[in-house]
Design an enzyme around this catalytic site. Structure first.
Site, PDB file in Angstrom:
ATOM      1  N   ASP A 111      11.642  -4.930   0.439  1.00  0.00           N
ATOM      2  CA  ASP A 111      10.766  -5.282   1.552  1.00  0.00           C
ATOM      3  C   ASP A 111      11.582  -5.975   2.641  1.00  0.00           C
ATOM      4  OD1 ASP A 111       8.552  -4.267   0.260  1.00  0.00           O
ATOM      5  OD2 ASP A 111       7.910  -6.202  -0.549  1.00  0.00           O
ATOM      6  N   TYR A 147      14.726  -9.515 -10.433  1.00  0.00           N
ATOM      7  CA  TYR A 147      14.269 -10.258  -9.259  1.00  0.00           C
ATOM      8  C   TYR A 147      13.976 -11.710  -9.631  1.00  0.00           C
ATOM      9  CZ  TYR A 147      13.134  -5.490  -7.689  1.00  0.00           C
ATOM     10  OH  TYR A 147      13.185  -4.151  -7.368  1.00  0.00           O
ATOM     11  N   ASP A 179       1.956 -10.934   0.089  1.00  0.00           N
ATOM     12  CA  ASP A 179       3.072 -11.848   0.347  1.00  0.00           C
ATOM     13  C   ASP A 179       2.688 -12.776   1.502  1.00  0.00           C
ATOM     14  OD1 ASP A 179       3.447 -10.399   2.700  1.00  0.00           O
ATOM     15  OD2 ASP A 179       5.250  -9.389   2.006  1.00  0.00           O
ATOM     16  N   ARG A 198       5.185  -7.935  -5.642  1.00  0.00           N
ATOM     17  CA  ARG A 198       3.973  -8.436  -4.991  1.00  0.00           C
ATOM     18  C   ARG A 198       2.730  -8.157  -5.831  1.00  0.00           C
ATOM     19  NH1 ARG A 198       3.440  -5.520   0.092  1.00  0.00           N
ATOM     20  NH2 ARG A 198       5.039  -4.068  -0.659  1.00  0.00           N
TER      21      ARG A 198
END
Length: 301
Positions: free
Chosen positions: A47, A75, A89, A181
């Site tokens: 992103d 992540y 987000d 997300r």
């Protein structure tokens, strides 16, 4: 007559520590320009506001991208409890709030449901296609979609810190097609407190680790200079998880022409996916059958 693509015949991997505020596509474009490469691609979109490992393939390395499709990715991310947003987000509009906050014990208890083979619904703002259009384009027009859930393998989801009652940090390792997300959104829902991602950083992709990555600013500093080539990792780096077989001279010649080629015995079984090398360079990726590699991808190095 087709136009000849401009640029250098340069091949290898550029491991970029992507900064926030730029798209993955834009980073690929900058790297391609900096190296004056004819061809470039990347392994796994981040992103725009996410940071971290973005492996970019140049030249013949682009042929190895499909073999990274199933590679695990890791992540580190921070969740803000109590707010659901349109984008899942911090960039999105807040659409719902909650005063509830989970305890550490409650968070730990909820995590096992998100590990293993799970089903996940992508965010409304995602690159998933809906009737030929990207979901994020439809979402920007105000359309609310019922996106289908998809299979996802999650290798690990662990709580690493609770800085305060409103935030929690997590480490996440998943297979292809995972959305951090969505994890934050669904975890907040399961805990009855809502949640969205505040910060997200990818730390590794398959064989590529963030410790080996270079800042985009450094690439821009060295752009179009002889020194920039020192930042290239070999094409075969992406194949480290796959068995390597040594091709004979004749086998390498046949493989380079797209034909099955003889390889020396190695730690593979009939039908296994492997890659063949000759004189230290990758020649092809393919399936091993009866002493030969049957190529799926051939490298021109």
């Amino acid at each position: 007559m087709a136009r000849k693509r401009k640029g250098r015949d340069i091949s290898g991997w550029v491991l970029v520590d992507k900064p926030a505020g730029v798209t993955s596509t834009a980073v690929v474009g900058k790297v391609r320009w900096a190296f004056e490469a004819k061809k470039a691609g990347h392994a796994g979109t981040l992103d725009p506001d996410a940071t971290g490992m973005l492996p970019i393939a140049l030249g013949e390395a682009t042929k190895t991208i499909p073999y990274l499709g199933d590679a695990l990715k890791a992540y580190d991310f921070l969740v803000r409890w109590g707010r659901a947003t349109t984008t899942d987000d911090a960039e999105g509009e807040v659409i719902e709030t909650s005063q509830a906050r989970p305890t550490e014990a409650e968070i730990h208890a909820a995590l096992p449901a998100f590990v293993g083979d799970i089903r996940q619904v992508p965010p409304q703002f995602s690159a998933v296609k809906v009737d030929g259009a990207r979901a994020y384009d439809l979402a920007r027009e105000g359309e609310v979609m019922e996106l289908e859930s998809r299979d996802l393998y999650v290798d690990e989801l662990s709580l690493t810190a609770c800085p305060d009652r409103d935030h929690a940090r997590f480490h996440f390792v998943c297979g292809s097609g995972g959305y951090v997300r969505s994890i934050a959104r669904d975890l907040g829902s399961a805990l009855g407190c809502l949640g969205h991602v505040v910060t997200l950083r990818r730390t590794w992709v398959g064989p590529f680790d963030i410790e080996e990555a270079v800042a985009l600013s450094r690439i821009e500093e060295l752009a179009r200079t002889p020194e920039i080539d020192a930042l290239l990792a070999p094409v075969a780096t992406a194949l480290d998880y796959m068995p390597e077989l040594r091709a004979t001279e004749l086998g390498a010649h046949r493989l380079r022409h797209g034909n099955p080629g003889q390889v020396l015995p190695g730690a593979v079984e009939y039908g296994d996916l492997a890659w063949a090398s000759f004189d230290g360079q990758p020649v092809a990726v393919g399936r091993f059958r009866a002493g030969e590699l049957h190529p799926e991808r051939v490298f021109n190095l």
